[in-house]
Design a protein around this motif. Structure first.
Motif, PDB file in Angstrom:
ATOM      1  N   ILE A  33       0.889  -1.089  -0.043  1.00  0.00           N
ATOM      2  CA  ILE A  33      -0.057  -0.031  -0.115  1.00  0.00           C
ATOM      3  C   ILE A  33       0.844   1.395   0.080  1.00  0.00           C
ATOM      4  N   THR A  34       2.070   1.163   0.602  1.00  0.00           N
ATOM      5  CA  THR A  34       2.939   2.470   0.892  1.00  0.00           C
ATOM      6  C   THR A  34       3.963   2.326  -0.223  1.00  0.00           C
ATOM      7  N   SER A  35       3.790   1.341  -1.175  1.00  0.00           N
ATOM      8  CA  SER A  35       5.110   1.432  -2.098  1.00  0.00           C
ATOM      9  C   SER A  35       5.377   2.529  -2.850  1.00  0.00           C
ATOM     10  N   GLY A  36       4.395   3.328  -3.224  1.00  0.00           N
ATOM     11  CA  GLY A  36       4.489   4.350  -4.222  1.00  0.00           C
ATOM     12  C   GLY A  36       4.654   3.826  -5.760  1.00  0.00           C
ATOM     13  N   LYS A  37       4.604   2.448  -5.889  1.00  0.00           N
ATOM     14  CA  LYS A  37       4.405   2.159  -7.192  1.00  0.00           C
ATOM     15  C   LYS A  37       3.295   2.821  -7.979  1.00  0.00           C
ATOM     16  N   ALA A  38       2.269   2.864  -7.195  1.00  0.00           N
ATOM     17  CA  ALA A  38       0.972   3.802  -7.556  1.00  0.00           C
ATOM     18  C   ALA A  38       0.399   4.228  -6.225  1.00  0.00           C
TER      19      ALA A  38
END
Ligand code: RTP
Length: 158
Positions: A72-77
């Motif tokens: 959820i926090t990865s920032g991939k999107a």
């Protein structure tokens, strides 16, 4: 979460990063709009670790917790966080979303239509009045974050 069992009942809905990546935001918003629900808050963001851990606090001891928060926090999107309002919206949105495991979801539900993986099940929706209250406060806690509005002639639809 608004007032339970009234026209002002509210729930927290989040399109997860897989849903955003796959271009499903419009489709999901469209389903809620067409059902007759009212959008009272929306934002796109990469949640902080603290926010994600608070949001999924009840799952802290589960084996998938870390992977879920990482994802959820990865920032991939980003995620797209929303608050929807209307009659029975908490229960109805869970029905529209479908079972946690998309392979168990009923045809016609969002998860059935768009997913085959429990870890990438596109969308989150509050599962009770208490979690809706908690989640709305967490994601949209500042004064003015929620916008109440009445469309002209709304009453004759309801
Ligand atoms: P959500 O909170 O996202 O609406 O999902 P839910 O109530 O249907 O399911 P919950 O049990 O609260 O789990 C939250 C999210 O964790 C992921 N999960 N992964 N790998 C696994 O076995 C597993 N189990 C759950 C899912 O993405 C689920 O939506």
């Amino acid at each position: 979460a608004g007032r339970k069992g009234t026209e002002s009942e509210r729930t927290f809905i989040m399109v997860k990063p897989d849903g955003v990546t796959r271009g499903l935001v419009g489709e999901i918003i469209s389903r809620f709009e067409k059902r007759g629900y009212k959008l009272v808050a929306i934002k796109s963001l990469v949640p902080s670790r603290q926010l994600a851990e608070q949001h999924y606090g009840d799952l802290r001891t589960r084996p998938f917790f870390k992977g879920l928060v990482n994802y959820i926090t990865s920032g991939k999107a980003p995620v797209v966080a929303m608050v929807w309002e209307g009659r029975d919206v908490i229960r109805q949105s869970r029905a529209m979303i479908g079972a946690t495991n998309p392979l168990e979801a009923v045809p016609g539900t969002i998860r059935h239509a768009f997913s085959i993986s429990i870890g990438r099940n596109v969308i989150h929706g509050s599962d009770s009045f208490d979690s809706a209250e908690k989640e709305i406060g967490l994601w949209f806690g500042k004064p003015g974050d929620l916008v109440s509005w009445e469309p002209v002639n709304w009453n004759w639809i309801m």
